[in-house]
Enzyme design. Sequence first.
Site, PDB file in Angstrom:
ATOM      1  N   CYS A  40     -21.339 108.573  34.010  1.00 55.78           N
ATOM      2  CA  CYS A  40     -22.506 109.435  34.209  1.00 55.78           C
ATOM      3  C   CYS A  40     -23.655 109.017  33.276  1.00 55.78           C
ATOM      4  O   CYS A  40     -23.445 108.827  32.073  1.00 55.78           O
ATOM      5  CB  CYS A  40     -22.132 110.892  33.946  1.00 55.78           C
ATOM      6  SG  CYS A  40     -23.494 112.046  34.241  1.00 55.78           S
TER       7      CYS A  40
ATOM      8  N   THR B  98     -20.968 123.544  30.100  1.00 56.88           N
ATOM      9  CA  THR B  98     -21.822 123.627  31.293  1.00 56.88           C
ATOM     10  C   THR B  98     -21.041 123.925  32.561  1.00 56.88           C
ATOM     11  O   THR B  98     -21.639 124.232  33.598  1.00 56.88           O
ATOM     12  CB  THR B  98     -22.571 122.299  31.495  1.00 56.88           C
ATOM     13  OG1 THR B  98     -21.610 121.242  31.702  1.00 56.88           O
ATOM     14  CG2 THR B  98     -23.431 121.963  30.269  1.00 56.88           C
TER      15      THR B  98
ATOM     16  N   CYS C 288     -18.047 115.287  35.702  1.00 51.91           N
ATOM     17  CA  CYS C 288     -18.758 114.025  35.898  1.00 51.91           C
ATOM     18  C   CYS C 288     -17.775 112.876  36.021  1.00 51.91           C
ATOM     19  O   CYS C 288     -16.610 112.977  35.654  1.00 51.91           O
ATOM     20  CB  CYS C 288     -19.679 113.726  34.698  1.00 51.91           C
ATOM     21  SG  CYS C 288     -20.883 115.013  34.330  1.00 51.91           S
TER      22      CYS C 288
ATOM     23  N   ASP D  87       4.611  80.146  53.063  1.00 47.87           N
ATOM     24  CA  ASP D  87       3.386  79.868  53.814  1.00 47.87           C
ATOM     25  C   ASP D  87       2.898  78.454  53.487  1.00 47.87           C
ATOM     26  O   ASP D  87       2.826  78.049  52.321  1.00 47.87           O
ATOM     27  CB  ASP D  87       2.318  80.896  53.440  1.00 47.87           C
ATOM     28  CG  ASP D  87       1.018  80.679  54.182  1.00 47.87           C
ATOM     29  OD1 ASP D  87       0.914  81.145  55.327  1.00 47.87           O
ATOM     30  OD2 ASP D  87       0.116  80.033  53.609  1.00 47.87           O
TER      31      ASP D  87
ATOM     32  N   ARG E  56     -18.244 122.460  38.604  1.00 51.20           N
ATOM     33  CA  ARG E  56     -19.102 122.006  39.701  1.00 51.20           C
ATOM     34  C   ARG E  56     -19.420 120.527  39.533  1.00 51.20           C
ATOM     35  O   ARG E  56     -19.495 120.006  38.408  1.00 51.20           O
ATOM     36  CB  ARG E  56     -20.415 122.790  39.732  1.00 51.20           C
ATOM     37  CG  ARG E  56     -20.250 124.298  39.859  1.00 51.20           C
ATOM     38  CD  ARG E  56     -21.603 124.969  40.058  1.00 51.20           C
ATOM     39  NE  ARG E  56     -22.586 124.565  39.062  1.00 51.20           N
ATOM     40  CZ  ARG E  56     -22.727 125.125  37.865  1.00 51.20           C
ATOM     41  NH1 ARG E  56     -21.926 126.122  37.510  1.00 51.20           N
ATOM     42  NH2 ARG E  56     -23.645 124.706  37.027  1.00 51.20           N
TER      43      ARG E  56
ATOM     44  N   CYS F 278     -24.555 112.109  38.679  1.00 50.76           N
ATOM     45  CA  CYS F 278     -23.609 111.011  38.914  1.00 50.76           C
ATOM     46  C   CYS F 278     -22.764 111.192  40.158  1.00 50.76           C
ATOM     47  O   CYS F 278     -22.062 110.267  40.560  1.00 50.76           O
ATOM     48  CB  CYS F 278     -22.716 110.809  37.692  1.00 50.76           C
ATOM     49  SG  CYS F 278     -21.493 112.138  37.416  1.00 50.76           S
TER      50      CYS F 278
ATOM     51  N   CYS G  63     -21.448 117.187  39.120  1.00 50.32           N
ATOM     52  CA  CYS G  63     -22.717 116.804  38.507  1.00 50.32           C
ATOM     53  C   CYS G  63     -23.677 116.317  39.591  1.00 50.32           C
ATOM     54  O   CYS G  63     -23.302 115.561  40.488  1.00 50.32           O
ATOM     55  CB  CYS G  63     -22.468 115.689  37.491  1.00 50.32           C
ATOM     56  SG  CYS G  63     -23.963 114.981  36.780  1.00 50.32           S
TER      57      CYS G  63
END
Length: 494
Positions: free
Chosen positions: A38, A30, A34, A444, A63, A68, A65
């Site tokens: 996702c 695709t 993601c 401390d 690119r 998500c 998603c």
Amino acid sequence: MHTDTERCVRAVQSKDARFDGWFFTAVLTTRIYCRPSCPAVPPKVENMTFLPSAAACQQAGFRACKRCRPDTSPGSPEWNARADAVARAMRLIQDGVVDREGVPGLATRLGYSARQVERQLNAELGAGPLALARAQRAQTARLLIETSELPMGDVAFAAGFASIRTFNDTVREVFALSPSELRERAAKAGPSRNAPPRIPGTISLRLPFRAPLNPDNLFGHLAATAVPGVEEWRDGAYRRTLRLPYGTGVVALTPQPDHIGCRLALTDLRDLTIAISRCRWMLDLDADPEAVDEQLRADPLLAPLVNKAPGRRVPRTVDAPEFAVRAVLGQQVSTAAARTHAARLVTAHGEPIEDPLGGLTHLFPSPQALAGLDPQTLALPRSRRATLTTLVSALADGSLALGFDSDWESARAQLSELPGFGPWTTEVIAMRALGDPDAFLPSDLGIRRAAQGLGLPSTPSALTARAAAWRPWRAYAVQYLWATDSHPINHLPV
């Protein structure tokens, strides 16, 4: 992490949100990338490849998603646990240095050549400084597009793009939608049920984090030590003024179960990315609490504290020189006295600022503003006046540079050479101003009392030896030990 294919596949198939930001899943069929958690049906194993950064995914032609939104994942916790050149470079890029000073400026700050920086970042992150800065600009643009009503030209300018054309092309390439389509999509989705009402002149957003997060010591510490005029706790939010590269700002940070609400009022929108980065740094939101707590639980005397309230963070600062000054003011005095001393400095030397809600009045004075102060005006012992003026002088002339990009050990060495700087002051600055997750405060008083109550060694040398097993997370152990006390720093204000 991204090279361990079997582990990455398991994380994706189980939709494990703990690994969001550690690596990204790029789907070969695709061309979409993601986050591991996702909600979509996981792709076939043979169609997955794993990359170390969103910038590497974008550079490889994938690119983001739309479900998500991997570009909004918490940052990799790895950069907060290291002080090498790559980790320091990442923190500087997140603070907008490449946009302001270019790759040569980044390299100069790191003490390397531009070619060396490029090579090291590509080796670890699969992308160089320009690609990493571009990915950050794209995320800032998306945030402004979806949460503000600014004209697209103003969005492009505020996000750091050189031209409208570059802005449009980048947004389309990264998100597969034009800027106007992103805004239309956000408008159709409508405001979140828990989203705060919009206030003109402010930008509201959510800061993600890895669960669990215990807000008690984080916001309790910031609220209890707040300097009047610079910080305040109001209506369930920690508010403070910000000095930024292009202007000033006021931020309100509100703890929520699954995010930190953030509302920013900025005099220059080019500071948006930087302001977000500094707020995330201050709240330690990119920490990996599962890894921290797992190691601390291995000590049977610490385990009950961790199990009782897991996910403690280390409260940091948005301004390292400011914190160094405040650390000196807080030497051997109560929290209230330290606030009083700091408030006097703010009134006398702070820069006035406008707050939309009227509660904050000043920026904390810069080292340059404090460089000319008359030590006789300070209601401090003579030795501490000398410590403060020496520190301020070194910060003002640049001989001492403190920031989240500092080399931790070099900074410690420089601080230790200043008069009046013992182990406690040096380590508290390393922990809260420089972000060293392994800074430790065995001398401390609160730590020694907690150690004695738990049956741990209470002398500094013996406690340091016992704490070797807690490395590299001793700063987080400090938070758990401090939490055994009823001091206001350990509780959310009511």
